[in-house]
Design an enzyme around this catalytic site. Structure first.
Site, short mmCIF file in Angstrom:
data_model
loop_
_atom_site.label_atom_id
_atom_site.label_comp_id
_atom_site.label_asym_id
_atom_site.label_seq_id
_atom_site.Cartn_x
_atom_site.Cartn_y
_atom_site.Cartn_z
N CYS A 52 0.86 -1.18 0.00
CA CYS A 52 0.00 0.00 0.00
C CYS A 52 0.90 1.22 0.00
O CYS A 52 1.57 1.50 1.00
CB CYS A 52 -0.92 0.00 1.23
SG CYS A 52 -1.90 1.50 1.41
N CYS A 96 -4.92 5.69 -3.93
CA CYS A 96 -4.22 4.40 -3.93
C CYS A 96 -2.84 4.63 -4.51
O CYS A 96 -2.70 4.88 -5.71
CB CYS A 96 -4.99 3.36 -4.75
SG CYS A 96 -4.14 1.77 -4.90
#
Length: 290
Positions: free
Chosen positions: A76, A226
């Site tokens: 991430c 993201c």
């Protein structure tokens, strides 16, 4: 009731609950349930999931990420920036450049600091994997998926697939505001051609240095940002001749901007902010169901 201390942080609106396992202990078997619990906006804290800041035998710190549905993710980008900020500001690391262990491997982070506070973080996201088997996506294993025809839900599209340690598929659109994020996103995420699921990105090319971006994240749905997806979007745009290799590209996400470059050395580097929202104590009943 059990409890643990937490810090809520976000990178461009992509928020997670961070738990410092240098100081806290959480039962391994309960982590999926805890992630679902803290993520719930009504009965928990509200977030895109749970991130654990852990000791590591390979680096000064390790990141583990659990999505809001309880599944464990491999990487991430926004989470990495927040882990880097936390680790520096809480004395886990003293150097401004250091490694973070993830399930995708070791990642180098570099923090920019003013008056003792981390103001931005640059993360070396490593080299993208482009072969179909690395995404993974069904089909000839060694082939790249670049501008490949893709039929779904009665529509015909072109996709480009990139792995940044987690799977991404990119759709180009003419108007990001009209991108079918909530309709096409969940269908593609769970399409059987992606046996491990996939993060779904929609990209509008502004010019060769700017992209507009929206995302449907695997396991979380719509999020404000993201980081790995933005990196994948830049790689895909270079592969499709829409942006230039070795040049900085600004990606405009719903939560703000990231600056990304896919260098001639093959590595993707991402620079962006990380913010602390609040700290507190979370109470839960325990057990695998929360």
């Amino acid at each position: 009731m059990r409890s643990f201390s937490f810090t809520k942080m976000h990178g461009l609106g992509n928020s997670y609950i961070y738990v410092d396992l240098f100081r806290e202990t959480l039962p391994e078997e309960e982590l999926p349930a805890i992630a679902r619990s803290v993520a719930d906006v009504h009965t928990g804290i509200g977030s895109d999931g749970l991130i654990l800041i852990c000791p590591s035998e390979k680096a000064p710190v390790k990141m583990r990420i659990f999505n809001s549905d309880g599944s464990e993710g491999k990487n991430c980008g926004n989470g990495l920036r927040c882990v880097a900020k936390y680790a520096y500001e809480h004395g886990i690391v003293s150097d401004r450049t250091f490694l973070i262990e993830t399930l995708s491997g070791l990642v180098e982070a570099r923090v920019a600091v003013a008056d003792g506070e981390v103001t931005s973080v640059t993360v070396d996201m490593g080299e993208p994997r482009l072969e179909r088997s690395a995404i993974p996506m069904l089909g000839p294993e060694a082939e790249r998926v670049v501008a490949e025809p893709f039929a779904i839900a009665g529509g015909e599209y072109e996709i480009t697939a990139v792995s940044m340690g987690n799977p991404h598929v990119i759709f180009y659109v003419d108007d990001i505001q009209k991108a079918p994020v909530t309709t096409l996103g969940p269908l593609v995420e769970k399409d059987p051609r992606f046996p491990e699921g996939v993060n779904v990105e929609f990209v509008e090319v502004v010019n060769e240095r700017e992209l507009h971006f929206r995302v449907w994240e695997r396991g979380s749905g719509v999020t404000q940002a993201c980081g790995t997806g933005a990196c994948a979007a830049v790689v895909a745009s270079v592969l499709n001749g829409k942006t230039a290799r070795g040049e900085e590209t600004v990606v405009h996400l719903a939560g703000g901007d990231l600056t990304i470059v896919w260098g001639h050395d093959g590595r993707v580097r991402m620079t962006g902010p990380a913010e602390t929202v609040c700290t507190g104590v979370y109470y839960y009943r325990g057990g695998r169901n929360g």
